[in-house]
Design a protein around this motif. Sequence first.
Motif, PDB file in Angstrom:
ATOM      1  N   GLY A 594     -39.411  -8.471  -3.896  1.00 16.39           N
ATOM      2  CA  GLY A 594     -38.341  -9.393  -4.264  1.00 16.39           C
ATOM      3  C   GLY A 594     -38.508 -10.758  -3.626  1.00 16.39           C
ATOM      4  N   GLN A 595     -37.463 -11.577  -3.767  1.00 20.72           N
ATOM      5  CA  GLN A 595     -37.485 -12.949  -3.281  1.00 20.72           C
ATOM      6  C   GLN A 595     -36.517 -13.106  -2.092  1.00 20.72           C
ATOM      7  N   TYR A 596     -36.955 -13.893  -1.101  1.00 22.70           N
ATOM      8  CA  TYR A 596     -36.136 -14.159   0.075  1.00 22.70           C
ATOM      9  C   TYR A 596     -35.638 -15.597   0.043  1.00 22.70           C
ATOM     10  N   SER A 597     -34.434 -15.794   0.533  1.00 26.83           N
ATOM     11  CA  SER A 597     -33.920 -17.149   0.744  1.00 26.83           C
ATOM     12  C   SER A 597     -33.115 -17.174   2.036  1.00 26.83           C
ATOM     13  N   TRP A 598     -33.132 -18.330   2.708  1.00 26.70           N
ATOM     14  CA  TRP A 598     -32.489 -18.467   4.011  1.00 26.70           C
ATOM     15  C   TRP A 598     -31.469 -19.592   3.989  1.00 26.70           C
ATOM     16  N   ASP A 599     -30.359 -19.410   4.712  1.00 26.34           N
ATOM     17  CA  ASP A 599     -29.381 -20.471   4.951  1.00 26.34           C
ATOM     18  C   ASP A 599     -29.599 -20.938   6.386  1.00 26.34           C
ATOM     19  N   ILE A 600     -30.165 -22.143   6.552  1.00 20.50           N
ATOM     20  CA  ILE A 600     -30.608 -22.635   7.863  1.00 20.50           C
ATOM     21  C   ILE A 600     -29.646 -23.707   8.359  1.00 20.50           C
ATOM     22  N   PRO A 601     -29.187 -23.640   9.616  1.00 18.36           N
ATOM     23  CA  PRO A 601     -28.309 -24.688  10.155  1.00 18.36           C
ATOM     24  C   PRO A 601     -28.963 -26.062  10.070  1.00 18.36           C
ATOM     25  N   SER A 602     -28.166 -27.086   9.780  1.00 15.34           N
ATOM     26  CA  SER A 602     -28.702 -28.442   9.594  1.00 15.34           C
ATOM     27  C   SER A 602     -29.282 -29.015  10.888  1.00 15.34           C
ATOM     28  N   GLY A 610     -41.000 -16.618   3.080  1.00 12.69           N
ATOM     29  CA  GLY A 610     -40.791 -15.215   2.753  1.00 12.69           C
ATOM     30  C   GLY A 610     -39.717 -14.611   3.633  1.00 12.69           C
ATOM     31  N   ASN A 611     -40.028 -13.483   4.266  1.00 14.15           N
ATOM     32  CA  ASN A 611     -39.029 -12.802   5.094  1.00 14.15           C
ATOM     33  C   ASN A 611     -38.956 -13.358   6.514  1.00 14.15           C
ATOM     34  N   THR A 612     -39.642 -14.465   6.786  1.00 13.62           N
ATOM     35  CA  THR A 612     -39.737 -15.000   8.146  1.00 13.62           C
ATOM     36  C   THR A 612     -39.161 -16.404   8.235  1.00 13.62           C
ATOM     37  N   LEU A 613     -38.346 -16.623   9.273  1.00 13.43           N
ATOM     38  CA  LEU A 613     -37.823 -17.946   9.592  1.00 13.43           C
ATOM     39  C   LEU A 613     -38.312 -18.309  10.990  1.00 13.43           C
ATOM     40  N   THR A 614     -39.000 -19.442  11.089  1.00 17.29           N
ATOM     41  CA  THR A 614     -39.538 -19.890  12.372  1.00 17.29           C
ATOM     42  C   THR A 614     -38.761 -21.103  12.846  1.00 17.29           C
ATOM     43  N   LEU A 615     -38.082 -20.963  13.985  1.00 16.07           N
ATOM     44  CA  LEU A 615     -37.355 -22.067  14.592  1.00 16.07           C
ATOM     45  C   LEU A 615     -38.297 -22.788  15.557  1.00 16.07           C
ATOM     46  N   ILE A 626     -27.003 -17.882  11.153  1.00 13.04           N
ATOM     47  CA  ILE A 626     -28.035 -17.948  10.122  1.00 13.04           C
ATOM     48  C   ILE A 626     -27.835 -16.764   9.188  1.00 13.04           C
ATOM     49  N   SER A 627     -28.237 -16.924   7.949  1.00  7.51           N
ATOM     50  CA  SER A 627     -28.093 -15.839   6.973  1.00  7.51           C
ATOM     51  C   SER A 627     -29.315 -15.800   6.071  1.00  7.51           C
ATOM     52  N   ALA A 628     -29.555 -14.628   5.514  1.00  4.08           N
ATOM     53  CA  ALA A 628     -30.692 -14.425   4.616  1.00  4.08           C
ATOM     54  C   ALA A 628     -30.225 -13.612   3.421  1.00  4.08           C
ATOM     55  N   LYS A 629     -30.931 -13.808   2.296  1.00  6.94           N
ATOM     56  CA  LYS A 629     -30.607 -13.097   1.052  1.00  6.94           C
ATOM     57  C   LYS A 629     -31.901 -12.562   0.460  1.00  6.94           C
ATOM     58  N   TYR A 630     -31.839 -11.326  -0.011  1.00 10.51           N
ATOM     59  CA  TYR A 630     -33.007 -10.720  -0.654  1.00 10.51           C
ATOM     60  C   TYR A 630     -32.604 -10.322  -2.076  1.00 10.51           C
ATOM     61  N   SER A 641     -26.563 -11.545   8.021  1.00 11.03           N
ATOM     62  CA  SER A 641     -26.376 -12.747   8.836  1.00 11.03           C
ATOM     63  C   SER A 641     -26.325 -12.360  10.303  1.00 11.03           C
ATOM     64  N   MET A 642     -26.501 -13.356  11.173  1.00  8.49           N
ATOM     65  CA  MET A 642     -26.385 -13.141  12.618  1.00  8.49           C
ATOM     66  C   MET A 642     -26.062 -14.461  13.293  1.00  8.49           C
ATOM     67  N   VAL A 643     -25.466 -14.390  14.478  1.00  5.84           N
ATOM     68  CA  VAL A 643     -25.132 -15.566  15.271  1.00  5.84           C
ATOM     69  C   VAL A 643     -26.190 -15.743  16.349  1.00  5.84           C
ATOM     70  N   VAL A 644     -26.610 -16.982  16.555  1.00  6.68           N
ATOM     71  CA  VAL A 644     -27.588 -17.322  17.594  1.00  6.68           C
ATOM     72  C   VAL A 644     -26.923 -18.283  18.577  1.00  6.68           C
ATOM     73  N   HIS A 645     -26.994 -17.931  19.876  1.00 10.92           N
ATOM     74  CA  HIS A 645     -26.441 -18.786  20.925  1.00 10.92           C
ATOM     75  C   HIS A 645     -27.573 -19.467  21.691  1.00 10.92           C
ATOM     76  N   PHE A 646     -27.305 -20.666  22.184  1.00  9.78           N
ATOM     77  CA  PHE A 646     -28.220 -21.356  23.097  1.00  9.78           C
ATOM     78  C   PHE A 646     -27.578 -21.365  24.479  1.00  9.78           C
ATOM     79  N   SER A 647     -28.301 -20.845  25.449  1.00  6.36           N
ATOM     80  CA  SER A 647     -27.739 -20.703  26.786  1.00  6.36           C
ATOM     81  C   SER A 647     -27.600 -22.053  27.472  1.00  6.36           C
ATOM     82  N   ASP A 648     -26.467 -22.230  28.154  1.00  8.92           N
ATOM     83  CA  ASP A 648     -26.272 -23.389  29.023  1.00  8.92           C
ATOM     84  C   ASP A 648     -25.860 -22.910  30.418  1.00  8.92           C
TER      85      ASP A 648
END
Length: 751
Positions: A594-602, A610-615, A626-630, A641-648
């Motif tokens: 199938g086809q993958y698509s990603w919703d990436i924060p601006s 494909g199935n990989t998102l590289t930050l 971030i979220s993904a659709k297949y 979807s999942m939440v990503v935190h940046f540590s401070d």
Amino acid sequence: MNKIFYTLTGIALCLMAAPGISSAQSSGNSFRDRYYREGSYFFDDITKIRLPELFTIYKAEFGLGQDDDMVQTNNVVTDQGQFTTKYEHYHKGIPVEGSMINVIGSKGIAQYANGFLVTELNIDNSNIIPVQQAIDAAIQYVGATTYLWQDPLLEDELKAESGDPDATNFPKTADLIITKKRGEQYTADARNYQLCYRVVIHALNPSSVTDVYVDANTGALYTSQNALEHDYTATGTQWTWYNGWHNNIKTRSCGSCFNFWLHDVDRNIFTTKYGVNPWNKGSYNKDNNNNWVENDTKTASSAHWALERAWEYYINRHGRWGTNYGGKRVHVQTAASGILGTSANAGYLDANGNDNIYLSNDGSYPGSGSAGGAGYSMAALDIMGHEYNHGMIKASSALGSLGDLEAKALNEGYSDIFGNRIERYTLGTTDWSIGEATGWLVRYLDNPHNDIPTPSPARYLEPGYWNASAYHNAGGVIRKWFYLLANGGTFGGQTVSAVGLETADDIAYITYNWWLWSNVKYLEAANQTVHATVAHWGRCSQQHKQVVKAFRAVGLNVPIPLCFKIDIDGPVILQPSESAVFKVRLNEISDPNGQYSWDIPSSWNAVAQGNTLTLNSANSIESREISAKYTAADGTVSKASMVVHFSDVPWQPTNNMPVSPVSGQLELLPEQIDAINIYPNPATNTVTISIKGFTDKANLEIYDLAGRIIKSEILSVEKTNIDISGITEGIYLIKLNINGHMQTKKLSIIR
């Protein structure tokens, strides 16, 4: 290979929170509604919850008041930033026994919390009886004919060796503690808790070691328990070399006297005769050629060798340097029938700054007709590993410390499991039992029904086997679970596929060390094991599925895994400048085309393929989703979807390994500094720091819980009185630097 912690991924899970926290006790329903579900606190939304804020900003949300504090105790942080931290509960500067919270997360950001809290406490600490009155009441309650301090020989030896003419085995002090009445009928309700002095009384005739809790307000007896809670019960033993001939026992030469002693200074393991200080030369088991084969020392040397191997298993397998992660002393005491009595032949007790392991006098095999003298012993590798594991549990989850049957059963079961593991790890054996070398006192992992002399349950509450008072036997349930998980098999209507011994070992160790608490029930422990497995191996992983099947096989009906069609696998917590890779995982989808698509924060500089998102980098440290659709070939769409935190939050890895490598060769080392004593504790205006055997200078610093230095001094004598009258009430940490060796102790100040 050290396996303290595995990577926590962005896969949804729930984990059990403090069962003592009900809706009525939480003052912040919105906090509870957001994070507390299925009996668990799971910090999984866009809000970043920093570890230092959990019991400050969010303190009231856990039902804690202004007189309550959570003090960080055990803390492990890996090089990658994953942490596992335990907090102990203090009320008005006094510890609340068994009340504790585990927090797990990464890079200073909390992800999960569980444990047990006693809330709504309002203890009166304004009118407390003198310590001596509590000690007198405890002695009167025990009512023995003879006590340890009434033996002139033991008293004289202690005075001579310590160089202190006032030294005595008499209990000079007692600890203030808030505790619960013992007994299943007393619930974990604040009304069943009382401020007490805990006095440990050693009696010689009749023999006993008793924790006596004296009401600190009235002087009346509040509750009591056998201090040797975790004994390996038996009425007789069989003598054998058990574990064969070995040439790697670590001893110490006494120099000009041409004797060798069972002192392993590298590992901090000392084996002596019962009833005396480990430095007391009159207590030593001696050999003149370092060849420990004579009957009169064989039990001592066998136990000493076994504890060395248990120590090595934990540091090599799990990166744990002693029960307290800092090389805590192990004191093995033989010929200890005087403390164990007739109901046990081996036992564990945390006292005097040591992990104490007791062995009775060598005796006879039941029915053999012989008795006393040198002969049958419990100094087998798996049994000594079992006793040492009680120390590991005491220092981590404190299972059963409040006397609850199921928590005590889990303590015994885990100790049986790891006693067996230590034997397998050391000798390469393949049996599934503990104590088999004795020939008559045996507990089995594969079939608890075959336990000798009393069959044990293999399933929770199993009719005909479950005994509400036999906690050693009730541990058969967790033993059977471990066997099924490691080895596989069909049992209880479930077919379990083996995950392997090493993986089962990791799951069991991680769970009892970081995910359980003092009065946990069997079903709660099973759910926590599932949560730990999901956190470390992933939802719907093979490990997750088999852990669940194994628990359901032994009668603990944990939820069957809910496997989403897709999920995102990747780190939840990142450093501000850290790059990362996220991947979509197909769980319930057989079509990989199938086809993958990603919703990436601006604010992210990221590339999707494909199935990989590289930050690569982020322009903001704000938490983002971030979220993904297949989309499958037939047009079916699945989302995750999942939440990503940046540590401070500043963090650094902990160092839980020895200061210098442990030698495998015999060497003569100087005597180590004995335990550091701080008294009285809690204190009012003055506290005494006593360092037995101290001959050099030491730097002392007192910190508050925010990490600020409140007071510092240089100590130059063995006993120093410190003026604390200018320090406000509360809980503090005393840090001592003695020749580069750090020691940390808690201090409570109350007025």
